[in-house]
Motif scaffolding. Structure first.
Motif, PDB file in Angstrom:
ATOM      1  N   GLY A 149       1.136  -1.159   0.369  1.00 42.05           N
ATOM      2  CA  GLY A 149      -0.202  -0.282  -0.153  1.00 42.05           C
ATOM      3  C   GLY A 149       0.836   1.575   0.253  1.00 42.05           C
ATOM      4  N   ALA A 150       0.403   2.089  -0.531  1.00 41.81           N
ATOM      5  CA  ALA A 150       1.513   3.185  -0.654  1.00 41.81           C
ATOM      6  C   ALA A 150       1.265   4.069   0.633  1.00 41.81           C
ATOM      7  N   THR A 175      13.750   1.156   1.335  1.00 43.93           N
ATOM      8  CA  THR A 175      13.707  -0.279   1.717  1.00 43.93           C
ATOM      9  C   THR A 175      12.128  -0.479   1.874  1.00 43.93           C
ATOM     10  N   PRO A 176      12.450  -1.717   1.079  1.00 45.42           N
ATOM     11  CA  PRO A 176      11.185  -2.674   1.058  1.00 45.42           C
ATOM     12  C   PRO A 176      10.859  -3.208   2.080  1.00 45.42           C
ATOM     13  N   PRO A 177       9.467  -3.878   2.796  1.00 46.67           N
ATOM     14  CA  PRO A 177       9.595  -4.089   4.324  1.00 46.67           C
ATOM     15  C   PRO A 177       9.614  -5.397   3.739  1.00 46.67           C
ATOM     16  N   ALA A 178       9.769  -6.449   4.796  1.00 42.57           N
ATOM     17  CA  ALA A 178      10.331  -7.508   4.833  1.00 42.57           C
ATOM     18  C   ALA A 178       9.289  -8.484   4.609  1.00 42.57           C
ATOM     19  N   GLU A 179       9.316  -9.325   3.782  1.00 40.65           N
ATOM     20  CA  GLU A 179       8.812 -10.165   3.483  1.00 40.65           C
ATOM     21  C   GLU A 179       8.212 -11.709   3.332  1.00 40.65           C
ATOM     22  N   TYR A 180       7.526 -12.903   3.515  1.00 43.18           N
ATOM     23  CA  TYR A 180       7.504 -13.894   3.438  1.00 43.18           C
ATOM     24  C   TYR A 180       6.643 -14.881   2.672  1.00 43.18           C
ATOM     25  N   ARG A 181       7.695 -15.434   1.989  1.00 48.15           N
ATOM     26  CA  ARG A 181       6.728 -16.303   0.353  1.00 48.15           C
ATOM     27  C   ARG A 181       6.187 -17.794   0.964  1.00 48.15           C
ATOM     28  N   PRO A 182       5.413 -18.591   0.921  1.00 48.69           N
ATOM     29  CA  PRO A 182       5.505 -19.708   2.138  1.00 48.69           C
ATOM     30  C   PRO A 182       6.242 -20.982   1.640  1.00 48.69           C
ATOM     31  N   GLY A 200       6.773  -1.535   9.796  1.00 50.46           N
ATOM     32  CA  GLY A 200       6.605  -2.022  10.464  1.00 50.46           C
ATOM     33  C   GLY A 200       5.736  -3.400  10.479  1.00 50.46           C
ATOM     34  N   VAL A 201       5.653  -3.742   9.273  1.00 54.11           N
ATOM     35  CA  VAL A 201       5.145  -4.628   8.170  1.00 54.11           C
ATOM     36  C   VAL A 201       5.881  -5.706   7.663  1.00 54.11           C
ATOM     37  N   LEU A 202       5.441  -6.997   7.355  1.00 56.98           N
ATOM     38  CA  LEU A 202       5.495  -8.170   6.975  1.00 56.98           C
ATOM     39  C   LEU A 202       4.607  -8.611   6.042  1.00 56.98           C
TER      40      LEU A 202
END
Length: 737
Positions: free
Chosen positions: A316-317, A329-336, A360-362
């Motif tokens: 989201g913008a 810096t892009p948010p942390a991400e999780y790919r199952p 503050g986002v994953l």
């Protein structure tokens, strides 16, 4: 619908959500992920990726073991409830009250919850009722009388230091002022209400209210002042009201935190409470996310697991502080599919309290279905015995895989429609889109394409799409299904919006599609292969005999014919560092030349013979560039009706001209079959490609011998159902096989 299809690992006793809540669906404890500083988890993916379905499955699996509340932020019910008293209620406050009331009746481990801190703020904004009499204020405040006190648990005392906070006290004290004349929002009413709350609360309760509301912006540690400012901000509306609403959300989370952190809560409560925000891209959802992210960035920790949905790939913008993509810096991400969830910690360097909320986002990337999952779903839906050898089932599996791209909702709908459908071996995948589908609880049958377009497009309009474009959004996308880049998209948009006061440009549409979660592709304006096939199918059926299809392609063919004849290019290609969109996105690169672009639209609108003539004339002396141009011209859908491409590719249809022209004719149709990606190619087409290119390689023209290598490369790709010309959306198809 199978609610857990594709999510089995995420929902398991050892899965991501069990560790996030600190408790498995079976009731067993789990070492909790993260904490005490928790990220907000955003499920990212466009329409049909199953974000809402996953939230419902999480609720159903976990809500009996930990307090998990599912909230639909797009539901009109909250606006409807706020309507009778707009000065004392809003959609946000009604949503918070809904969450609190559900938790007030939760009967799991540890029992129900109480919300005295939230209640105090709600009681203060009750002074904004239209009829500002003490009686009206008391009536409004009593809407929340079930919030401040916990329900008694059988065999245990229900008392704590909030006991007796309401129980008629507010009504009794305000009743002493009843009948007196007051100005709107009189301080006497507010003072009486504050006295009722603070005087009846036990010392520990008063201390808590002082701590919470003394921290309201501008309160300077004075809780009564903070509550008065909160009420004034709420009445003021706009951004001031949002500040008040966000603070009330903080008060709700403070109440939950207190329920866990108290001595009795520490002994009796397990896991973490959860708030699941469906349609969190809506204004209400974004407001709630912004509130919790801002608080946590500022150091206010709580243990509430907040899981929301996000259509945009970047979450989201609003998360990025207005900065353009790629500059943060892009948010942390999780790919199952990657296995274990990643480590997550908040950046703590100087200025972290002003960092973008994305810190503050994953992001949890919603998984596409694997080939095995897709096949199991289509088999599960079959109603009748398969034909001998299972030919139809394999053909259906391939069609569902290609048309869906592994998008779970599309798979579910297509598999259901295909249950009693028999597809001829040489059919186009799009034939499946005419299969009838009856939804549960609906007596009428509709073609599955109509169901999908309603569910993926009309029911999920872009949040920022202006209201004046709602009625023709689907029609615009339908016509844009034949566009490749922003230039030809703008040509179509100008034509189909002629006579409209308000116009959308290709740049607007691209942003709206990205906001809705649809992927982009460098060679196709509608960047999702499955969505494009739905729209192409609809376009051909808009008018009899595909008239709308042909009109759009003729419009673009003629536009590029004029451009190729000498009209100056409008994209300023010679300016170094320039870009088409002006926002850092790369310039369109779908075609090497205007001629190739024109020939592409001419090919699919009845001009195959002209295209063959052009290709035959331009092959000698430039085999490598010619092959690249051939692939670009042939990357096109085939119109409806009888399909003679396979016969023409095999030389079974008589063609005029010398050997070079006849061979080019066959090769064009073989490549077109491979590039359309909506029917199997396999060994037969691979052999045809190799044979035709080998024939060209021994003909007498400059550079012919260099086609031998191309013959080997292309035939190997075709035999393995690989695209000859790669792009983002065909790569997605390749990964799903």
């Amino acid at each position: 619908m199978c609610e857990e299809l594709g999510f089995e690992t995420l929902l398991s006793d050892e899965g991501f959500f069990a560790r996030l809540f600190g408790r498995a669906p079976s009731g067993a404890g789990r070492e909790p992920l993260y904490g005490p500083d928790l990220p907000v988890v955003l499920l990212t993916g466009g329409p049909g990726m199953g974000k809402g379905r996953l939230l419902r499955a999480v609720r159903d699996r976990f809500a009996a073991k930990v307090p998990v509340i599912h909230l639909d932020c797009a539901s009109p019910v909250f606006e409807d409830r706020a309507g009778p008293e707009p000065g004392a209620r809003s959609a946000a406050t009604e949503a918070l009250v809904e969450v609190a009331r559900r938790l007030c009746t939760w009967q799991g481990t540890g029992g129900s919850f109480a919300f005295p801190r939230l209640f105090t703020g709600l009681a203060m904004i009750a002074t904004g009722v239209a009829d500002g009499t003490p009686q009206a204020v008391a009536t409004e405040a009593e809407r929340y009388e079930d919030l401040p006190q916990r329900r008694r648990v059988r065999g245990l005392g229900g008392g704590d230091f909030w006991r007796g906070m309401l129980r008629g006290t507010i009504r009794n004290l305000l009743a002493t002022l009843y009948g007196q004349a007051f100005d709107p929002y009189s301080a006497a009413v507010s003072n009486a209400l504050l006295d009722a709350v603070f005087d009846r609360a036990a010392p520990r309760g008063r201390a808590e209210l002082e701590r919470v509301y003394g921290a309201y912006p501008g309160a300077a540690g004075q809780p009564r002042i903070g509550l008065r400012i909160l009420a004034a901000d709420f009445r003021a509306g706009g951004e001031a009201r949002e500040v008040a609403e966000s603070f009330l959300f903080r008060a709700l989370r403070e109440d939950l935190e207190a329920a866990y952190a108290s001595p009795s809560g520490w002994l009796r409560r397990v896991g973490r409470p959860g708030l699941l925000l469906d349609h969190a891209e809506s204004p209400l959802g974004e407001q709630l996310l912004r509130a919790v992210l801002t608080d946590r960035r500022g150091g206010r920790r709580d243990r509430v697991v907040v899981v929301g949905t996000a259509r945009r790939a970047d979450g989201g913008a609003f998360l990025h502080g207005g900065l353009p993509p790629g500059s943060t810096t892009p948010p942390a991400e999780y790919r199952p599919a990657d296995g274990a969830p990643p480590a997550w910690t908040r950046r703590m360097e100087e200025g972290a309290d002003r960092a973008p909320l994305a810190d503050g986002v994953l992001l949890l990337r919603m998984p596409l279905l694997t080939g095995d999952q897709l096949r199991r779903e289509t088999v599960r839906r079959q109603q009748h015995a398969e034909p001998e050898g299972g030919v139809n089932r394999r053909r259906i599996d391939a069609a569902v895989a290609r048309l869906s791209g592994g998008r779970p909702h599309t798979v579910i709908r297509l598999a259901a429609a295909a249950a009693a459908f028999r597809m001829p071996a040489d059919a186009n995948d799009r034939d499946l889109l005419d299969a009838p589908l009856r939804l549960p609880g609906d007596d009428a049958e509709l073609p599955v394409t109509e169901v999908l377009l309603r569910e993926l497009i009309l029911d999920q309009l872009p949040v920022r799409l202006p209201a004046e474009h709602h009625a023709h959004w689907l029609d615009l996308l339908t016509h844009l299904s034949v566009a490749h880049d922003t230039e030809c998209a703008d040509v179509l948009l100008r034509h189909h919006q002629a006579g409209h006061v308000h116009h959308l440009t290709a740049h607007h549409v691209s942003r709206l599609l990205a906001d809705t979660g649809w992927p982009t592709c460098e060679r196709h304006f509608i960047g999702d292969f499955g969505l494009r096939q739905l729209l192409v199918h609809r376009l051909y059926g808009l008018l009899p005999d595909g008239a709308a299809w042909y009109a759009d392609h003729h419009l673009l063919r003629d536009h590029y014919a004029r451009r190729a004849a000498g009209e100056q290019r409008t994209r300023d290609e010679d300016l170094p560092g320039d870009d088409a969109a002006g926002d850092g996105t790369p310039r369109d690169t779908a075609f090497r030349s205007l001629t190739a672009h024109r020939m592409n639209h001419h090919l699919v609108s009845g001009g195959a013979d002209d295209v063959v003539g052009h290709l035959a004339a331009t092959l000698p002396g430039r085999p490598r560039a010619w092959c690249a141009e051939l692939l670009e011209i042939a990357q096109a859908p085939y119109p409806g009706g009888a399909d003679a491409r396979r016969e023409r590719a095999q030389g079974l249809v008589a063609a005029d001209g010398p050997p070079l022209r006849r061979t080019v004719d066959q090769l064009l149709h073989a490549v077109w079959l491979c590039e359309e990606r909506t029917r199997p190619t396999g060994r037969e087409t691979a052999r045809t490609l190799a044979k035709l290119l080998d024939l060209l390689s021994i003909m007498d023209f400059d550079g012919a011998g260099r086609l031998s290598r191309t013959a080997a490369d292309w035939s190997a790709l075709a035999e393995n159902e690989q695209p000859l010309l790669r792009c983002t959306c065909t790569e997605q198809l390749r990964r799903r096989r």
